[in-house]
Motif scaffolding. Structure first.
Motif, PDB file in Angstrom:
ATOM      1  N   GLU A   1      31.707  41.674  42.339  1.00 57.50           N
ATOM      2  CA  GLU A   1      32.101  41.426  41.098  1.00 57.50           C
ATOM      3  C   GLU A   1      31.590  39.748  41.205  1.00 57.50           C
ATOM      4  O   GLU A   1      31.450  39.321  40.124  1.00 57.50           O
ATOM      5  CB  GLU A   1      33.427  41.319  41.587  1.00 57.50           C
TER       6      GLU A   1
ATOM      7  N   THR B   1      37.310  44.019  54.102  1.00 54.87           N
ATOM      8  CA  THR B   1      37.597  42.963  53.202  1.00 54.87           C
ATOM      9  C   THR B   1      36.872  43.344  51.722  1.00 54.87           C
ATOM     10  O   THR B   1      35.904  43.849  51.867  1.00 54.87           O
ATOM     11  CB  THR B   1      37.240  41.431  53.669  1.00 54.87           C
ATOM     12  N   GLY B   2      37.586  43.053  50.719  1.00 55.55           N
ATOM     13  CA  GLY B   2      37.293  43.369  49.428  1.00 55.55           C
ATOM     14  C   GLY B   2      37.110  44.641  48.796  1.00 55.55           C
ATOM     15  O   GLY B   2      36.454  44.726  47.855  1.00 55.55           O
TER      16      GLY B   2
ATOM     17  N   GLY C   1      39.777  46.545  47.978  1.00 58.76           N
ATOM     18  CA  GLY C   1      40.797  46.790  47.044  1.00 58.76           C
ATOM     19  C   GLY C   1      42.110  47.135  47.703  1.00 58.76           C
ATOM     20  O   GLY C   1      42.999  47.614  46.738  1.00 58.76           O
ATOM     21  N   LYS C   2      42.193  46.784  48.831  1.00 59.44           N
ATOM     22  CA  LYS C   2      43.397  46.984  49.475  1.00 59.44           C
ATOM     23  C   LYS C   2      44.495  46.351  48.843  1.00 59.44           C
ATOM     24  O   LYS C   2      45.995  47.002  48.482  1.00 59.44           O
ATOM     25  CB  LYS C   2      43.558  46.673  51.015  1.00 59.44           C
ATOM     26  N   ASP C   3      44.602  45.052  48.335  1.00 55.55           N
ATOM     27  CA  ASP C   3      45.582  44.474  47.581  1.00 55.55           C
ATOM     28  C   ASP C   3      45.906  45.254  46.409  1.00 55.55           C
ATOM     29  O   ASP C   3      47.197  45.263  45.716  1.00 55.55           O
ATOM     30  CB  ASP C   3      44.920  43.172  47.225  1.00 55.55           C
TER      31      ASP C   3
ATOM     32  N   PHE D   1      37.562  49.433  37.637  1.00 56.85           N
ATOM     33  CA  PHE D   1      36.727  50.738  37.350  1.00 56.85           C
ATOM     34  C   PHE D   1      37.113  51.979  38.133  1.00 56.85           C
ATOM     35  O   PHE D   1      37.248  51.974  39.292  1.00 56.85           O
ATOM     36  CB  PHE D   1      35.532  50.322  38.073  1.00 56.85           C
TER      37      PHE D   1
ATOM     38  N   ARG E   1      34.536  42.887  45.989  1.00 58.45           N
ATOM     39  CA  ARG E   1      34.526  41.412  45.598  1.00 58.45           C
ATOM     40  C   ARG E   1      33.344  41.013  45.700  1.00 58.45           C
ATOM     41  O   ARG E   1      32.935  39.891  44.569  1.00 58.45           O
ATOM     42  CB  ARG E   1      35.644  40.970  46.766  1.00 58.45           C
TER      43      ARG E   1
HETATM   44  N1  LIG Z   1      37.944  49.989  41.523  1.00 60.09           N
HETATM   45  C1  LIG Z   1      37.945  48.703  41.412  1.00 60.09           C
HETATM   46  N2  LIG Z   1      37.306  48.365  39.958  1.00 60.09           N
HETATM   47  C2  LIG Z   1      37.229  47.041  39.751  1.00 60.09           C
HETATM   48  N3  LIG Z   1      37.436  45.998  40.582  1.00 60.09           N
HETATM   49  C3  LIG Z   1      37.944  46.444  41.931  1.00 60.09           C
HETATM   50  C4  LIG Z   1      38.287  47.731  42.473  1.00 60.09           C
HETATM   51  N4  LIG Z   1      38.828  47.607  43.481  1.00 60.09           N
HETATM   52  C5  LIG Z   1      38.675  46.367  43.974  1.00 60.09           C
HETATM   53  N5  LIG Z   1      38.403  45.618  42.774  1.00 60.09           N
HETATM   54  C6  LIG Z   1      38.377  44.102  42.688  1.00 60.09           C
HETATM   55  O1  LIG Z   1      37.628  43.567  44.200  1.00 60.09           O
HETATM   56  C7  LIG Z   1      38.304  42.405  44.427  1.00 60.09           C
HETATM   57  C8  LIG Z   1      38.860  42.659  45.911  1.00 60.09           C
HETATM   58  O2  LIG Z   1      39.998  43.254  45.597  1.00 60.09           O
HETATM   59  P1  LIG Z   1      41.223  43.001  46.754  1.00 60.09           P
HETATM   60  O3  LIG Z   1      41.719  41.801  46.721  1.00 60.09           O
HETATM   61  O4  LIG Z   1      42.299  44.082  46.540  1.00 60.09           O
HETATM   62  O5  LIG Z   1      40.510  43.624  48.312  1.00 60.09           O
HETATM   63  P2  LIG Z   1      41.078  43.364  49.775  1.00 60.09           P
HETATM   64  O6  LIG Z   1      40.794  44.862  50.547  1.00 60.09           O
HETATM   65  O7  LIG Z   1      42.654  43.337  49.405  1.00 60.09           O
HETATM   66  O8  LIG Z   1      40.634  42.346  50.307  1.00 60.09           O
HETATM   67  P3  LIG Z   1      41.008  41.460  51.481  1.00 60.09           P
HETATM   68  O9  LIG Z   1      41.148  42.474  52.638  1.00 60.09           O
HETATM   69  O10 LIG Z   1      39.974  40.302  51.957  1.00 60.09           O
HETATM   70  O11 LIG Z   1      42.386  40.837  51.156  1.00 60.09           O
HETATM   71  C9  LIG Z   1      39.564  42.077  43.646  1.00 60.09           C
HETATM   72  O12 LIG Z   1      39.084  41.052  42.578  1.00 60.09           O
HETATM   73  C10 LIG Z   1      39.779  43.402  42.926  1.00 60.09           C
HETATM   74  O13 LIG Z   1      40.093  43.435  41.429  1.00 60.09           O
END
Ligand SMILES: Nc1ncnc2c1ncn2[C@@H]1O[C@H](COP(=O)(O)OP(=O)(O)OP(=O)(O)O)[C@@H](O)[C@H]1O
Length: 466
Positions: free
Chosen positions: A377, A186-187, A189-191, A158, A374
């Motif tokens: 979602e 966490t969650g 979207g860093k990944d 999104f 996350r």
């Molecule tokens: N802009 C966005 N639109 C839709 N989904 C998103 C968006 N940003 C993140 N997500 C979703 O949120 C979830 C978490 O994202 P991600 O794993 O990248 O987070 P993270 O910061 O790396 O978390 P962690 O620190 O726990 O590893 C994923 O399923 C990702 O697809």
């Protein structure tokens, strides 16, 4: 051709047999004196019979022509023996020597068969290199297939204006080869942003390898990241193993949860960043690697440096290009769009057409979302799967979000109490106002809020004016 009585006895026909053999033949008497070599031996070694005949094998060894000879050992033991001989030309011969006895049982000759194994050695080396390549590719493949392909599909994302700004920033940094540090809870979207950075960089066709520093046990992390040399420890394979940095050579290594990396590993990582070099466990020589590093953490690294848990030199090396991704509660304006987005994705997936009612949306907007996008979602997905009706209402939300009592939604006292200069009384008054506001938002009327909070309406008006 040969002036020895024993060989004379052998006769010309036997000597012809020696000439047609595939092996080189070298015959000495019991004292080590060279009596005969066949043409194959000459071809293998480049040494002629003329040069060798009459020479003692020990002399030939001492003068550096051979690095190993069998004769003295066979004469001593009376038994066959084998050795690998390295010639000055670089060729390697395997020598198999046999004692020859006369009718009285006395050792009279030593016959040595020589076979070229240079090619075998080279082929072995090639096979080992190819095996290494195959193992590298199969690991790359395993890694690629283990990635959830839907996870990072841009169609599943999104984009509001803030996400777009972050995307633009990440893409700008991605074009440079700078080390990137992604900060956020966490969650958030860093990944996804790390993957986007790789896909937007000149390294996009190479490997993107994610390493979760927090989930690899401390005793494995070194060999996982840096690999190990052959026989580095009990259980290590005889060929050794490349680590993640070598595997992702020319690509990107994403170090997730870098704040969890043990101090000893931080020093080795610094070497990768500074010199682009890795030293496998048990190896003494460093190997050059060409990797771009993207790191992420939800910890406050500055704080960790202060506490002595994180090396300051590594911290400064990492913060070349820092991208901070705010938590969802600080960008609530994206919640309605995200909810719609996930309803549409999961509605399509589970063949359900579900909408979100206003009261439910109000609660979603107020919730703190510790698990960020996350968590949102997962919630929407689980509602789409479990709901029997087509509208999400406040009642469908879990108690953590749909707290009936405003006290359940107490703001984060610890954080608010950091407001400098406020007395406890003032902080408590703030808190009271926020609880009352919470009740007013949730129940929509002063009457209902005063009933739930067990105070009269005037108290509510008075407290809100303070
Ligand atoms: N802009 C966005 N639109 C839709 N989904 C998103 C968006 N940003 C993140 N997500 C979703 O949120 C979830 C978490 O994202 P991600 O794993 O990248 O987070 P993270 O910061 O790396 O978390 P962690 O620190 O726990 O590893 C994923 O399923 C990702 O697809």
């Amino acid at each position: 051709m040969v002036d020895n009585t024993y060989l004379d006895k052998i006769g010309a026909s036997v000597r012809h047999i020696f000439e047609v053999l595939d092996d080189g033949i070298y015959i000495t008497d019991k004292d080590g004196k060279t009596l005969f070599v066949n043409s194959m031996y000459e071809r293998l070694t480049g040494l002629t019979e003329g040069e060798l005949r009459g020479k003692d094998v020990r002399y030939l060894k001492d003068s550096g022509i051979f690095d190993a000879v069998l004769n003295p050992e066979i004469v001593k033991t009376g038994k066959p023996a084998t050795v690998v001989q390295q010639l000055k030309t670089g060729k390697r011969l395997v020598l198999r020597g046999f004692p020859v006895f006369d009718d009285d049982g006395d050792l009279v000759l030593v016959v040595t068969l020589a076979r070229d194994i240079t090619l075998i050695g080279q082929m072995r080396k090639q096979i080992a290199q190819q095996k290494e390549q195959i193992s590298l590719f199969s690991r790359k493949l395993a890694h690629l297939t283990s990635q959830d392909s839907t996870d990072h599909n841009p169609d599943n994302m999104f984009f509001d204006s803030q996400v777009q700004q972050l995307v633009a920033l990440i893409k700008r940094i991605a074009e440079t080869d700078a080390t990137m540090l992604l900060l956020g809870e966490t969650g958030v979207g860093k990944d996804w942003f790390a993957r986007l950075a790789h896909d937007s960089s000149p390294r996009r066709d190479e490997m993107f390898l994610k390493v979760d520093c927090g989930s690899i046990s401390e005793n494995l992390i070194e060999s996982e990241l840096f690999g190990y040399a052959p026989g580095a420890f009990t259980g290590a394979t005889s060929k050794g193993k490349p680590g993640h940095f070598e595997m992702a050579n020319r690509g990107t290594v994403f170090l997730d949860e870098i704040g969890e990396l043990p101090l000893s590993m931080q020093a080795k990582l610094l070497r990768v960043l500074q010199d682009q070099e890795v030293v496998r466990v048990g190896a003494s020589v460093a190997k050059k690697v060409d990797v771009r590093i993207i790191a992420a953490t939800n910890r406050n690294l500055e704080e960790e440096v202060r506490k002595g848990n994180f090396r300051s030199d590594l911290f400064y090396r990492l913060r070349v290009a820092v991208v901070e991704i705010p938590p969802l509660r600080e960008r609530t304006e994206m919640i309605p769009g995200l909810v719609e987005h996930f309803l549409s994705i999961y509605g399509e997936k589970y063949k359900k057409d579900i909408i979100c009612a206003r009261d439910a949306m109000q609660l979603l907007l107020k919730y703190r979302w510790p698990g960020n996008i996350r968590e949102l979602e997962n919630l929407v997905q689980s509602l789409v799967v479990t709901l029997e009706h087509s509208e999400i209402t406040a009642n469908d939300l879990p108690p953590s979000i749909n707290s009936r009592h405003p006290m359940d939604c107490l703001p984060n006292v610890e954080l608010d109490a950091k407001d400098d200069g406020k007395s406890l009384k003032e902080i408590m008054a703030d808190l009271e106002r926020r609880v009352i506001q919470q009740a007013l938002d949730t129940y929509g009327s002063v009457n209902k809020a005063s009933e739930v909070l067990k105070v009269n309406r005037t108290t509510i008006f008075r407290k809100m004016k303070q």
